[in-house]
Scaffold this motif. Structure first.
Motif, PDB file in Angstrom:
ATOM      1  N   LEU A  35    -115.514 -84.653 -73.048  1.00  0.00           N
ATOM      2  CA  LEU A  35    -115.293 -84.837 -74.485  1.00  0.00           C
ATOM      3  C   LEU A  35    -115.318 -83.505 -75.233  1.00  0.00           C
ATOM      4  N   GLY A  36    -115.917 -82.486 -74.653  1.00  0.00           N
ATOM      5  CA  GLY A  36    -115.848 -81.146 -75.222  1.00  0.00           C
ATOM      6  C   GLY A  36    -114.472 -80.518 -75.051  1.00  0.00           C
ATOM      7  N   CYS A  37    -113.674 -81.085 -74.168  1.00  0.00           N
ATOM      8  CA  CYS A  37    -112.314 -80.586 -73.932  1.00  0.00           C
ATOM      9  C   CYS A  37    -111.275 -81.359 -74.747  1.00  0.00           C
ATOM     10  N   LEU A  38    -111.496 -82.666 -74.884  1.00  0.00           N
ATOM     11  CA  LEU A  38    -110.592 -83.517 -75.660  1.00  0.00           C
ATOM     12  C   LEU A  38    -111.408 -84.708 -76.135  1.00  0.00           C
ATOM     13  N   VAL A 147     -95.321 -87.100 -80.826  1.00  0.00           N
ATOM     14  CA  VAL A 147     -95.014 -86.670 -79.458  1.00  0.00           C
ATOM     15  C   VAL A 147     -95.382 -85.194 -79.264  1.00  0.00           C
ATOM     16  N   VAL A 148     -95.017 -84.354 -80.231  1.00  0.00           N
ATOM     17  CA  VAL A 148     -95.322 -82.924 -80.139  1.00  0.00           C
ATOM     18  C   VAL A 148     -96.836 -82.691 -80.190  1.00  0.00           C
ATOM     19  N   ALA A 149     -97.517 -83.372 -81.109  1.00  0.00           N
ATOM     20  CA  ALA A 149     -98.972 -83.211 -81.221  1.00  0.00           C
ATOM     21  C   ALA A 149     -99.668 -83.684 -79.944  1.00  0.00           C
ATOM     22  N   ALA A 150     -99.178 -84.767 -79.349  1.00  0.00           N
ATOM     23  CA  ALA A 150     -99.764 -85.259 -78.094  1.00  0.00           C
ATOM     24  C   ALA A 150     -99.609 -84.219 -76.990  1.00  0.00           C
ATOM     25  N   GLU A 151     -98.457 -83.577 -76.922  1.00  0.00           N
ATOM     26  CA  GLU A 151     -98.242 -82.544 -75.910  1.00  0.00           C
ATOM     27  C   GLU A 151     -99.147 -81.341 -76.160  1.00  0.00           C
ATOM     28  N   GLU A 152     -99.313 -80.953 -77.409  1.00  0.00           N
ATOM     29  CA  GLU A 152    -100.213 -79.843 -77.725  1.00  0.00           C
ATOM     30  C   GLU A 152    -101.660 -80.196 -77.386  1.00  0.00           C
ATOM     31  N   LEU A 153    -102.066 -81.434 -77.657  1.00  0.00           N
ATOM     32  CA  LEU A 153    -103.417 -81.868 -77.280  1.00  0.00           C
ATOM     33  C   LEU A 153    -103.592 -81.829 -75.768  1.00  0.00           C
ATOM     34  N   ARG A 154    -102.583 -82.262 -75.019  1.00  0.00           N
ATOM     35  CA  ARG A 154    -102.648 -82.227 -73.557  1.00  0.00           C
ATOM     36  C   ARG A 154    -102.854 -80.800 -73.078  1.00  0.00           C
ATOM     37  N   ARG A 155    -102.065 -79.869 -73.655  1.00  0.00           N
ATOM     38  CA  ARG A 155    -102.182 -78.465 -73.270  1.00  0.00           C
ATOM     39  C   ARG A 155    -103.559 -77.898 -73.653  1.00  0.00           C
ATOM     40  N   LEU A 156    -104.053 -78.271 -74.847  1.00  0.00           N
ATOM     41  CA  LEU A 156    -105.384 -77.824 -75.260  1.00  0.00           C
ATOM     42  C   LEU A 156    -106.457 -78.357 -74.310  1.00  0.00           C
ATOM     43  N   ALA A 157    -106.374 -79.632 -73.964  1.00  0.00           N
ATOM     44  CA  ALA A 157    -107.365 -80.228 -73.057  1.00  0.00           C
ATOM     45  C   ALA A 157    -107.361 -79.518 -71.716  1.00  0.00           C
ATOM     46  N   ARG A 158    -106.183 -79.245 -71.204  1.00  0.00           N
ATOM     47  CA  ARG A 158    -106.047 -78.566 -69.909  1.00  0.00           C
ATOM     48  C   ARG A 158    -106.681 -77.176 -69.972  1.00  0.00           C
ATOM     49  N   GLY A 159    -106.356 -76.420 -71.015  1.00  0.00           N
ATOM     50  CA  GLY A 159    -106.919 -75.076 -71.175  1.00  0.00           C
ATOM     51  C   GLY A 159    -108.426 -75.104 -71.355  1.00  0.00           C
TER      52      GLY A 159
END
Length: 182
Positions: A35-38, A147-159
């Motif tokens: 949860l600290g990641c996403l 869709v764009v925000a979801a992709e950015e969240l995915r990238r943020l979570a991964r990082g």
């Protein structure tokens, strides 16, 4: 045939890895770390439930898949918990004014903060990337932006997940459950 004893040779057991510790952690601790990641309970629960992961790549692939599967409600919940991108120190006043105005316009249109992944971007390019991103994404309709925000969240979570694993490896465990930047 009897095994030959070679003096000075000792089998050294492998040391536990950060991933081993994550895989073995109690579920509540794993969820808190995730949860600290996403800030999506569904995402964190899914990653926790599918442990153990054989390697970091498998964990990252599972993270991506779980992020792609977020429902609109899950996405809204995760976006509600996000903060604005952190920019380098020393940004001049006019830039802050422009950025504040752009953020306000974005939030008024879409109802959540602007999220953008700035991983691997030199710090001196962050302000330009954020301003350009907000300006271009303000042209999106709400569904395109979701869709764009979801992709950015995915990238943020991964990082964030990669950073968390690296931080744990270096004994930097001061997240205390808050998302990075909070």
């Amino acid at each position: 045939m009897t095994p030959t004893h070679l003096p000075g040779r000792v089998a050294i057991p492998s040391l536990p890895t950060v991933l081993d510790a994550f895989n073995a952690a109690p579920a509540k601790d794993a969820r808190r770390l995730l949860l600290g990641c996403l800030r999506s309970p569904r995402w964190a629960e899914r990653l926790t439930d599918h442990r153990p992961y054989p390697d970091v790549d498998a964990l990252l692939a599972a993270s991506d898949e779980a992020a792609y599967d977020l429902t609109p409600g899950d996405l809204a919940q995760a976006l509600a918990e996000e903060t604005l991108p952190v920019l380098p120190e020393g940004i001049y006043g006019a830039a802050h004014t422009a950025l504040d105005a752009a953020h306000a316009a974005y939030e008024a249109k879409f109802g959540h903060v602007f999220v953008i992944c700035l991983d691997d971007l030199p710090p001196d390019e962050a302000l330009d990337r954020v301003l350009a991103g907000i300006r271009s994404r303000l042209a999106n309709d709400p569904e395109e932006e979701r869709v764009v925000a979801a992709e950015e969240l995915r990238r943020l979570a991964r990082g964030r997940l990669v950073s968390t694993l690296r931080g744990a490896r270096n004994c930097a465990t001061s997240h205390n459950g808050a998302a990075p930047g909070k």
